[in-house]
Design a protein around this motif. Structure first.
Motif, PDB file in Angstrom:
ATOM      1  N   LEU A 290       7.946  70.177  -3.238  1.00  0.00           N
ATOM      2  CA  LEU A 290       9.309  70.200  -2.709  1.00  0.00           C
ATOM      3  C   LEU A 290       9.745  71.635  -2.406  1.00  0.00           C
ATOM      4  O   LEU A 290      10.401  71.905  -1.398  1.00  0.00           O
ATOM      5  N   VAL A 291       9.373  72.559  -3.295  1.00  0.00           N
ATOM      6  CA  VAL A 291       9.693  73.968  -3.076  1.00  0.00           C
ATOM      7  C   VAL A 291       8.862  74.510  -1.919  1.00  0.00           C
ATOM      8  O   VAL A 291       9.369  75.253  -1.066  1.00  0.00           O
ATOM      9  N   SER A 292       7.599  74.123  -1.863  1.00  0.00           N
ATOM     10  CA  SER A 292       6.733  74.574  -0.769  1.00  0.00           C
ATOM     11  C   SER A 292       7.291  74.146   0.583  1.00  0.00           C
ATOM     12  O   SER A 292       7.341  74.938   1.534  1.00  0.00           O
ATOM     13  N   THR A 293       7.711  72.882   0.680  1.00  0.00           N
ATOM     14  CA  THR A 293       8.247  72.379   1.938  1.00  0.00           C
ATOM     15  C   THR A 293       9.518  73.120   2.343  1.00  0.00           C
ATOM     16  O   THR A 293       9.711  73.452   3.520  1.00  0.00           O
ATOM     17  N   ALA A 294      10.390  73.411   1.367  1.00  0.00           N
ATOM     18  CA  ALA A 294      11.627  74.135   1.669  1.00  0.00           C
ATOM     19  C   ALA A 294      11.341  75.537   2.196  1.00  0.00           C
ATOM     20  O   ALA A 294      12.106  76.080   2.998  1.00  0.00           O
ATOM     21  N   LEU A 295      10.223  76.123   1.771  1.00  0.00           N
ATOM     22  CA  LEU A 295       9.841  77.464   2.217  1.00  0.00           C
ATOM     23  C   LEU A 295       8.983  77.434   3.475  1.00  0.00           C
ATOM     24  O   LEU A 295       8.549  78.482   3.960  1.00  0.00           O
ATOM     25  N   GLY A 296       8.707  76.236   3.992  1.00  0.00           N
ATOM     26  CA  GLY A 296       7.888  76.130   5.197  1.00  0.00           C
ATOM     27  C   GLY A 296       6.408  76.224   4.933  1.00  0.00           C
ATOM     28  O   GLY A 296       5.622  76.473   5.863  1.00  0.00           O
ATOM     29  N   LEU A 297       5.975  76.012   3.693  1.00  0.00           N
ATOM     30  CA  LEU A 297       4.562  76.078   3.332  1.00  0.00           C
ATOM     31  C   LEU A 297       3.944  74.682   3.378  1.00  0.00           C
ATOM     32  O   LEU A 297       4.639  73.686   3.539  1.00  0.00           O
ATOM     33  N   ASP A 298       2.625  74.627   3.213  1.00  0.00           N
ATOM     34  CA  ASP A 298       1.925  73.340   3.215  1.00  0.00           C
ATOM     35  C   ASP A 298       2.347  72.491   2.027  1.00  0.00           C
ATOM     36  O   ASP A 298       2.576  72.989   0.922  1.00  0.00           O
ATOM     37  N   ASP A 299       2.440  71.181   2.275  1.00  0.00           N
ATOM     38  CA  ASP A 299       2.780  70.227   1.227  1.00  0.00           C
ATOM     39  C   ASP A 299       1.487  69.599   0.718  1.00  0.00           C
ATOM     40  O   ASP A 299       0.652  69.159   1.507  1.00  0.00           O
ATOM     41  N   PRO A 300       1.272  69.541  -0.610  1.00  0.00           N
ATOM     42  CA  PRO A 300       0.040  68.931  -1.128  1.00  0.00           C
ATOM     43  C   PRO A 300      -0.105  67.460  -0.786  1.00  0.00           C
ATOM     44  O   PRO A 300      -1.216  66.921  -0.853  1.00  0.00           O
TER      45      PRO A 300
ATOM     46  N   ASP B 288       5.424  61.241   6.938  1.00  0.00           N
ATOM     47  CA  ASP B 288       6.588  60.907   6.115  1.00  0.00           C
ATOM     48  C   ASP B 288       6.223  61.051   4.636  1.00  0.00           C
ATOM     49  O   ASP B 288       5.258  60.449   4.152  1.00  0.00           O
ATOM     50  N   LYS B 289       7.013  61.836   3.950  1.00  0.00           N
ATOM     51  CA  LYS B 289       6.744  62.088   2.531  1.00  0.00           C
ATOM     52  C   LYS B 289       7.981  61.735   1.719  1.00  0.00           C
ATOM     53  O   LYS B 289       9.105  62.028   2.135  1.00  0.00           O
ATOM     54  N   PRO B 290       7.809  61.073   0.572  1.00  0.00           N
ATOM     55  CA  PRO B 290       8.971  60.752  -0.266  1.00  0.00           C
ATOM     56  C   PRO B 290       9.653  62.029  -0.733  1.00  0.00           C
ATOM     57  O   PRO B 290       9.021  63.073  -0.897  1.00  0.00           O
ATOM     58  N   ALA B 291      10.968  61.937  -0.973  1.00  0.00           N
ATOM     59  CA  ALA B 291      11.749  63.128  -1.300  1.00  0.00           C
ATOM     60  C   ALA B 291      11.968  63.315  -2.785  1.00  0.00           C
ATOM     61  O   ALA B 291      12.149  64.438  -3.243  1.00  0.00           O
ATOM     62  N   SER B 292      11.982  62.218  -3.565  1.00  0.00           N
ATOM     63  CA  SER B 292      12.295  62.376  -4.987  1.00  0.00           C
ATOM     64  C   SER B 292      11.037  62.738  -5.769  1.00  0.00           C
ATOM     65  O   SER B 292       9.916  62.345  -5.396  1.00  0.00           O
ATOM     66  N   PRO B 293      11.180  63.477  -6.877  1.00  0.00           N
ATOM     67  CA  PRO B 293      10.014  63.847  -7.689  1.00  0.00           C
ATOM     68  C   PRO B 293       9.216  62.642  -8.168  1.00  0.00           C
ATOM     69  O   PRO B 293       7.980  62.660  -8.145  1.00  0.00           O
TER      70      PRO B 293
ATOM     71  N   THR C  23       5.324  61.817  -7.099  1.00  0.00           N
ATOM     72  CA  THR C  23       4.266  61.712  -8.111  1.00  0.00           C
ATOM     73  C   THR C  23       3.509  60.405  -7.972  1.00  0.00           C
ATOM     74  O   THR C  23       2.267  60.372  -7.987  1.00  0.00           O
ATOM     75  N   GLU C  24       4.251  59.300  -7.849  1.00  0.00           N
ATOM     76  CA  GLU C  24       3.597  57.997  -7.701  1.00  0.00           C
ATOM     77  C   GLU C  24       2.742  57.954  -6.441  1.00  0.00           C
ATOM     78  O   GLU C  24       1.645  57.375  -6.443  1.00  0.00           O
ATOM     79  N   SER C  25       3.226  58.575  -5.363  1.00  0.00           N
ATOM     80  CA  SER C  25       2.462  58.603  -4.117  1.00  0.00           C
ATOM     81  C   SER C  25       1.162  59.395  -4.288  1.00  0.00           C
ATOM     82  O   SER C  25       0.096  58.978  -3.829  1.00  0.00           O
TER      83      SER C  25
END
Length: 409
Positions: free
Chosen positions: A184-194, A199-204, A208-210
């Protein structure tokens, strides 16, 4: 004896038996004789035997007779006395009362010393230091465990509403969870998302489940490298980004945090789950540095008024007792946190827009700093958390339950 030069006795004298005289013993030769064990067989202990007893003597494992014999020998044999001193020094190291585990603050002290001599050209912001420290500490734990321990069961616990829930995973699964939420922090900074693109879920919890469900096989120690590289990248990015990035909003699904609070929250979760892993693999794990722990407690205290309001709307907390104008002081609870990272906080009870005030205190709760964090992490039931309570019992219960409800997967 009278004899002629031939050695024969003269007439009328008796022959005398001739003997070869032995060497005369020195007057103190008796002191050099090998000692004999009292009450033993009477056979003396040789130098070789006494030397072989030195190790047992240093460990205080000799019998009383052997100890006396060895110590008597040490007064006359300098080489053995020197060896005995060396052995006693070595035994002293084995019997130390101190722990042999590295001081958890060793890395921070070494870095502080290095940076004091040669400051970095691009320093890590102070608000990112807790995240930098906690990811490094957790990584040190992960480097120490074996391959099989990555599959050790770990039970994650948190509160939903009024009840504690849990989820069973593994050490590798916990690291995957941390990596997914750090995304979530990576995405906010414009970095790659693991979690990849699309479409990626927004809640922690959903992230995690995904991540867990998308894995073709249970996670192994191979998850460590991408998690650690992601944490390095986050710290490096915020260090180069400059001052304005601290206020960047990081969405968590139904709420958001500024980046400086988000990294503090990530440091908190890293420490909490590091403790979960340490318990699973029987590894010593200390709380964060006092200054970092104080920041984590402060973040939780600042979130409590809004959390109270949400629980009130859901019918899980008592109604507000007073209407308070935004920015004005209102009814407050004095949260006194003791020990490491401690301090005093005044929690507004009736509105998140009100100010907590000592003059308007209606209740007081005293807790240890680490225990308060365990409550916020959902590891301690609210009814068991407070060491001391005074004042409005309803307000105390509402605040403790609100603190527990800050926890999540």
């Amino acid at each position: 004896m009278n004899e002629d030069r031939s050695g024969e006795p003269r007439d009328g004298e008796q022959p005398v038996e001739r003997r070869i005289p032995g060497p005369r013993a020195a007057a103190d030769d008796r002191e050099q004789l090998p000692p004999v064990l009292p009450g033993g067989s009477g056979r003396p202990l040789t130098h070789k035997v006494l030397t072989s007893l030195l190790g047992a003597w240093a460990l205080a494992a000799c019998s009383a007779e052997e100890t006396a014999a060895v110590e008597d020998h040490l007064t006359t044999c300098a080489p053995c006395a020197d060896e005995a001193l060396r052995l006693r020094d070595a035994v002293g190291l084995l019997h130390t009362d101190g722990t042999l585990d590295l001081d958890p603050m060793l890395r921070s002290r070494v870095l502080e010393g290095c940076l004091g001599r040669r400051p970095p050209r691009i320093p890590v912001p102070a608000w990112a230091a807790p995240y930098d420290a906690e990811t490094a500490r957790l990584d040190a734990l992960l480097r120490d465990i074996g391959d099989s321990e990555w599959h050790a069961p770990v039970r994650l616990r948190w509160f939903e509403g009024e009840r504690q829930v849990n989820r069973k995973t593994t050490v590798a699964g916990v690291i995957g969870h941390l990596m997914a939420v750090d995304g979530l922090v990576s995405t906010a900074l414009g970095l790659d998302d693991p979690l990849g693109r699309g479409d990626k879920p927004a809640s922690p919890t959903e992230r995690t489940e995904s991540y867990w469900s998308s894995a073709h096989r249970p996670p192994t120690r191979t998850v460590r490298e991408p998690w650690r590289e992601q944490s390095h990248t986050l710290v490096r990015t915020v260090s180069f980004a400059g001052r304005g990035v601290a206020e960047l909003s990081v969405p968590y699904g139904d709420f958001a945090l500024p980046l400086h609070d988000s990294l503090l929250e990530r440091a908190f979760e890293c420490w909490v789950h590091g403790g979960d892993i340490a318990n699973a693999v029987d590894y010593p794990y200390e709380p964060p540095a006092a200054a970092h722990l104080h920041g984590m407690i402060d973040l939780a205290a600042r979130l409590l008024p809004a959390t109270l309001a949400e629980r009130r709307r859901a019918g899980l907390a008592a109604p507000a007792k007073q209407l308070v104008t935004a920015g004005r002081p209102g009814r407050s609870l004095h949260l006194e946190v003791e020990g490491r990272g401690g301090g005093d906080w005044y929690i507004a009870l009736d509105s998140p827009a009100a100010l907590g005030s000592p003059a308007h205190t209606v209740a007081q709760v005293a807790l240890d700093g680490v225990e308060f964090c365990r409550l916020v992490a959902g590891h301690v039931p609210p009814v068991e958390a407070a060491a001391g309570q005074e004042g409005d019992r309803e307000a105390i219960r509402d605040v403790l339950c609100a603190a527990a409800s800050l926890s999540r997967l």
